[in-house]
Scaffold this active site. Structure first.
Site, PDB file in Angstrom:
ATOM      1  N   ASN A 265       0.851  -1.196   0.000  1.00 13.32           N
ATOM      2  CA  ASN A 265       0.000   0.000   0.000  1.00 13.32           C
ATOM      3  C   ASN A 265       0.884   1.242   0.000  1.00 13.32           C
ATOM      4  O   ASN A 265       2.108   1.137   0.014  1.00 13.32           O
ATOM      5  CB  ASN A 265      -0.956  -0.024   1.208  1.00 13.32           C
ATOM      6  CG  ASN A 265      -0.194  -0.054   2.512  1.00 13.32           C
ATOM      7  OD1 ASN A 265       0.536   0.879   2.834  1.00 13.32           O
ATOM      8  ND2 ASN A 265      -0.324  -1.144   3.251  1.00 13.32           N
TER       9      ASN A 265
ATOM     10  N   ASP B  70      -3.982  -6.207   5.077  1.00 12.01           N
ATOM     11  CA  ASP B  70      -4.974  -7.039   5.751  1.00 12.01           C
ATOM     12  C   ASP B  70      -4.877  -8.502   5.332  1.00 12.01           C
ATOM     13  O   ASP B  70      -5.182  -9.390   6.102  1.00 12.01           O
ATOM     14  CB  ASP B  70      -6.382  -6.499   5.455  1.00 12.01           C
ATOM     15  CG  ASP B  70      -6.611  -5.168   6.162  1.00 12.01           C
ATOM     16  OD1 ASP B  70      -6.224  -5.072   7.345  1.00 12.01           O
ATOM     17  OD2 ASP B  70      -7.137  -4.229   5.532  1.00 12.01           O
TER      18      ASP B  70
ATOM     19  N   PRO C 184      -2.209 -11.592  10.638  1.00 12.34           N
ATOM     20  CA  PRO C 184      -2.440 -11.377  12.074  1.00 12.34           C
ATOM     21  C   PRO C 184      -2.634  -9.893  12.348  1.00 12.34           C
ATOM     22  O   PRO C 184      -2.059  -9.051  11.649  1.00 12.34           O
ATOM     23  CB  PRO C 184      -1.143 -11.881  12.717  1.00 12.34           C
ATOM     24  CG  PRO C 184      -0.117 -11.871  11.636  1.00 12.34           C
ATOM     25  CD  PRO C 184      -0.865 -12.091  10.344  1.00 12.34           C
ATOM     26  N   ASP C 185      -3.439  -9.573  13.339  1.00 12.61           N
ATOM     27  CA  ASP C 185      -3.657  -8.172  13.710  1.00 12.61           C
ATOM     28  C   ASP C 185      -2.698  -7.839  14.858  1.00 12.61           C
ATOM     29  O   ASP C 185      -2.870  -8.298  15.987  1.00 12.61           O
ATOM     30  CB  ASP C 185      -5.116  -7.953  14.121  1.00 12.61           C
ATOM     31  CG  ASP C 185      -5.426  -6.471  14.245  1.00 12.61           C
ATOM     32  OD1 ASP C 185      -4.634  -5.746  14.885  1.00 12.61           O
ATOM     33  OD2 ASP C 185      -6.452  -6.030  13.690  1.00 12.61           O
TER      34      ASP C 185
ATOM     35  N   LYS D 264     -13.582   0.882  16.604  1.00 11.87           N
ATOM     36  CA  LYS D 264     -12.292   0.208  16.442  1.00 11.87           C
ATOM     37  C   LYS D 264     -11.588   0.031  17.793  1.00 11.87           C
ATOM     38  O   LYS D 264     -10.983  -1.007  18.060  1.00 11.87           O
ATOM     39  CB  LYS D 264     -11.407   1.017  15.480  1.00 11.87           C
ATOM     40  CG  LYS D 264     -10.151   0.286  15.087  1.00 11.87           C
ATOM     41  CD  LYS D 264      -9.528   0.837  13.837  1.00 11.87           C
ATOM     42  CE  LYS D 264     -10.423   0.598  12.627  1.00 11.87           C
ATOM     43  NZ  LYS D 264      -9.849   1.104  11.401  1.00 11.87           N
TER      44      LYS D 264
ATOM     45  N   LYS E 195     -10.413  -3.646  18.860  1.00 14.15           N
ATOM     46  CA  LYS E 195      -8.993  -4.007  18.979  1.00 14.15           C
ATOM     47  C   LYS E 195      -8.563  -4.177  20.434  1.00 14.15           C
ATOM     48  O   LYS E 195      -7.562  -4.801  20.709  1.00 14.15           O
ATOM     49  CB  LYS E 195      -8.123  -2.923  18.351  1.00 14.15           C
ATOM     50  CG  LYS E 195      -8.464  -2.599  16.904  1.00 14.15           C
ATOM     51  CD  LYS E 195      -7.586  -3.360  15.954  1.00 14.15           C
ATOM     52  CE  LYS E 195      -7.840  -2.906  14.529  1.00 14.15           C
ATOM     53  NZ  LYS E 195      -6.941  -3.534  13.581  1.00 14.15           N
TER      54      LYS E 195
HETATM   55  O1  C5P Z   1      -8.090  -2.675  11.142  1.00 22.39           O
HETATM   56  P1  C5P Z   1      -7.463  -1.409  10.672  1.00 22.39           P
HETATM   57  O2  C5P Z   1      -6.395  -1.657   9.634  1.00 22.39           O
HETATM   58  O3  C5P Z   1      -8.391  -0.339  10.260  1.00 22.39           O
HETATM   59  O4  C5P Z   1      -6.761  -0.836  11.991  1.00 22.39           O
HETATM   60  C1  C5P Z   1      -5.737   0.097  11.959  1.00 22.39           C
HETATM   61  C2  C5P Z   1      -4.876  -0.055  13.177  1.00 22.39           C
HETATM   62  O5  C5P Z   1      -4.582  -1.424  13.403  1.00 22.39           O
HETATM   63  C3  C5P Z   1      -3.530   0.590  12.998  1.00 22.39           C
HETATM   64  O6  C5P Z   1      -3.064   0.996  14.270  1.00 22.39           O
HETATM   65  C4  C5P Z   1      -2.674  -0.525  12.446  1.00 22.39           C
HETATM   66  O7  C5P Z   1      -1.300  -0.323  12.717  1.00 22.39           O
HETATM   67  C5  C5P Z   1      -3.226  -1.710  13.205  1.00 22.39           C
HETATM   68  N1  C5P Z   1      -3.163  -2.992  12.479  1.00 22.39           N
HETATM   69  C6  C5P Z   1      -2.275  -3.964  12.892  1.00 22.39           C
HETATM   70  N2  C5P Z   1      -2.243  -5.175  12.258  1.00 22.39           N
HETATM   71  C7  C5P Z   1      -3.094  -5.450  11.249  1.00 22.39           C
HETATM   72  C8  C5P Z   1      -4.010  -4.456  10.812  1.00 22.39           C
HETATM   73  C9  C5P Z   1      -4.017  -3.230  11.447  1.00 22.39           C
HETATM   74  O8  C5P Z   1      -1.493  -3.721  13.818  1.00 22.39           O
HETATM   75  N3  C5P Z   1      -3.057  -6.618  10.653  1.00 22.39           N
END
Ligand code: C5P
Length: 402
Positions: free
Chosen positions: A211, A279, A306-307, A340, A344
């Site tokens: 991105n 993602d 993974p998030d 969010k 999270k």
């Molecule tokens: O879910 P989204 O991408 O909108 O959330 C953004 C936040 O989540 C940011 O702080 C980003 O660094 C974190 N993030 C993450 N790992 C992912 C997706 C998002 O740490 N896989």
């Protein structure tokens, strides 16, 4: 953070950008620094010892073999009385000599004899900068502990365009200020973990999903936290940015590597997840470059990454006491950010409005909302560096009062 009362030994190399050293001396003096200068023979082809002496209000040192200088101020003492040795401009020749440990003149001798950290701001023609020899010398000097204020991209004095222009004087001063750290260090003894940049998810050996994240905001936050005294680890996806001074920077490619690097960096007192993590990644990475075969490519199977933010926010022994996430939103910014925050499990969400596409991502300014379970602050539009400074101060307040 300040250079006030710091003693800086400025080595002026022999490049066209030497004239900028005069402006640098003036600005550093205005900020209360003592600036002593070593003017190389090459440097003296571009600016005179008299102008350097007039601006620094100090004797200018030009020769290793000037006995008068040697009796008044030996090169060892000269190199050690300073808090830092700053080389501006660092020419390809000076870098090569320093990387090889040569000491044939006063500048190189000072660099070899000093017991203080050295910072170099290179300036040269793009091809010279990109040449394997210069890049090898850069890597060598870095591993010897020299820090770099990297050259900028732009029109060069030789008429070419590319990387090699001396960093701007204000940027050199900011780098020095970051180097000296904060006068007040409210985050002293704390460990800050920051993620930044995009991730690259391989499709085959040459293609990847990515991105447009530049990493600017995350790097600025890492610098700002370090400037407040935090030991700072920056886990960065691929970017064009140099490692911030005073920050331990771990470079990774994929989301999974980023998560692993973050887990290794724990424990941390605060984690700030600024990275634009992809993602999804390809379920299977092709071993060989995928070739065209005249037909359509079967859709790529993607699996979720993974998030990292959610993982760092998860209750447990290694959860940082403050976890901050970022969110790019195009509408209903506070409402989406609140949702969010809950999803999270983090403590704050810094939400930016990216509805004006192309403006924030990769740009130098940001307009953010800082949202927690019980508060919502809206900050005016400002430079990403300022957002970083303000956020670092807010983090310091929260950690100190916790
Ligand atoms: O879910 P989204 O991408 O909108 O959330 C953004 C936040 O989540 C940011 O702080 C980003 O660094 C974190 N993030 C993450 N790992 C992912 C997706 C998002 O740490 N896989």
């Amino acid at each position: 953070m300040s250079v006030s009362n710091k003693s800086i030994l400025l080595v002026i190399g022999g490049g066209i950008a030497a004239y900028k050293a005069l402006e640098l001396i003036r600005r550093l003096r205005e900020k209360g620094a003592r600036v002593r200068c070593v003017l190389t023979q090459g440097g003296a082809e571009f600016i005179t010892p008299l102008s350097v002496a007039a601006l620094s209000e100090e004797q200018v040192f030009t020769s290793l073999f000037d006995l008068k200088d040697e009796t008044e101020m030996g090169h060892i003492r000269l190199s050690r009385e300073a808090d830092v040795v700053l080389v501006v401009p660092a020419t390809a020749d000076l870098m090569a000599k320093a990387a090889a440990g040569l000491a044939g003149d006063l500048a190189t001798t000072v660099l070899l004899a000093t017991d203080k950290p050295a910072l170099m701001a290179p300036s040269m023609n793009t091809r010279m900068w990109e040449h394997a020899a210069t890049q090898r010398n850069l890597a060598q000097l870095r591993s010897d502990g020299v820090q770099f204020i990297m050259p900028a991209e732009g029109a060069l004095a030789c008429g070419e365009v590319g990387t090699g222009r001396l960093a701007d004087v204000p940027d050199i001063i900011s780098a020095l200020e970051a180097f000296f750290g904060a006068e007040a260090s409210p985050l002293e003894g704390k460990h800050a973990l920051v993620t930044a940049g995009p991730t690259h998810e391989a499709i085959d050996p040459v293609r990847y999903i990515a991105n447009r994240s530049s990493g600017k905001q995350g790097y600025a936050i890492a610098s700002a936290l370090a400037a407040l005294g935090a030991r700072t680890t920056l886990v960065s996806g691929p970017t064009q940015l140099p490692d911030p001074l005073g920050v331990k920077t771990l470079r990774v490619d994929s989301a999974r590597d980023m998560l692993a690097a973050c887990e290794t960096a724990l424990p941390a007192d605060v984690a700030v997840c600024v990275a634009a993590v992809a993602d999804w990644r390809a379920a299977d990475v092709f071993d060989q470059k995928k070739k065209k075969d005249g037909g359509a490519l079967a859709p790529l199977a993607l699996v979720e990454n993974p998030d990292i933010l959610a993982r760092l926010s998860k209750p447990g022994n290694d959860r940082p006491s403050l976890v901050v996430g970022f969110a790019a939103e195009t509408e209903a910014v506070p409402e989406h950010a609140k949702a969010k925050l809950a999803r999270k499990g983090c403590d704050w969400i810094v939400a930016n409005d990216v509805s004006q596409a192309g403006d924030v991502m990769g740009g130098d300014e940001n307009e953010v909302h800082v949202i927690s379970a019980d508060a919502h602050e809206r900050w005016p539009r400002m430079a990403k560096d300022q957002v970083a400074g303000k956020l670092a101060e807010k983090i310091a307040e929260a950690l100190v009062s916790a």
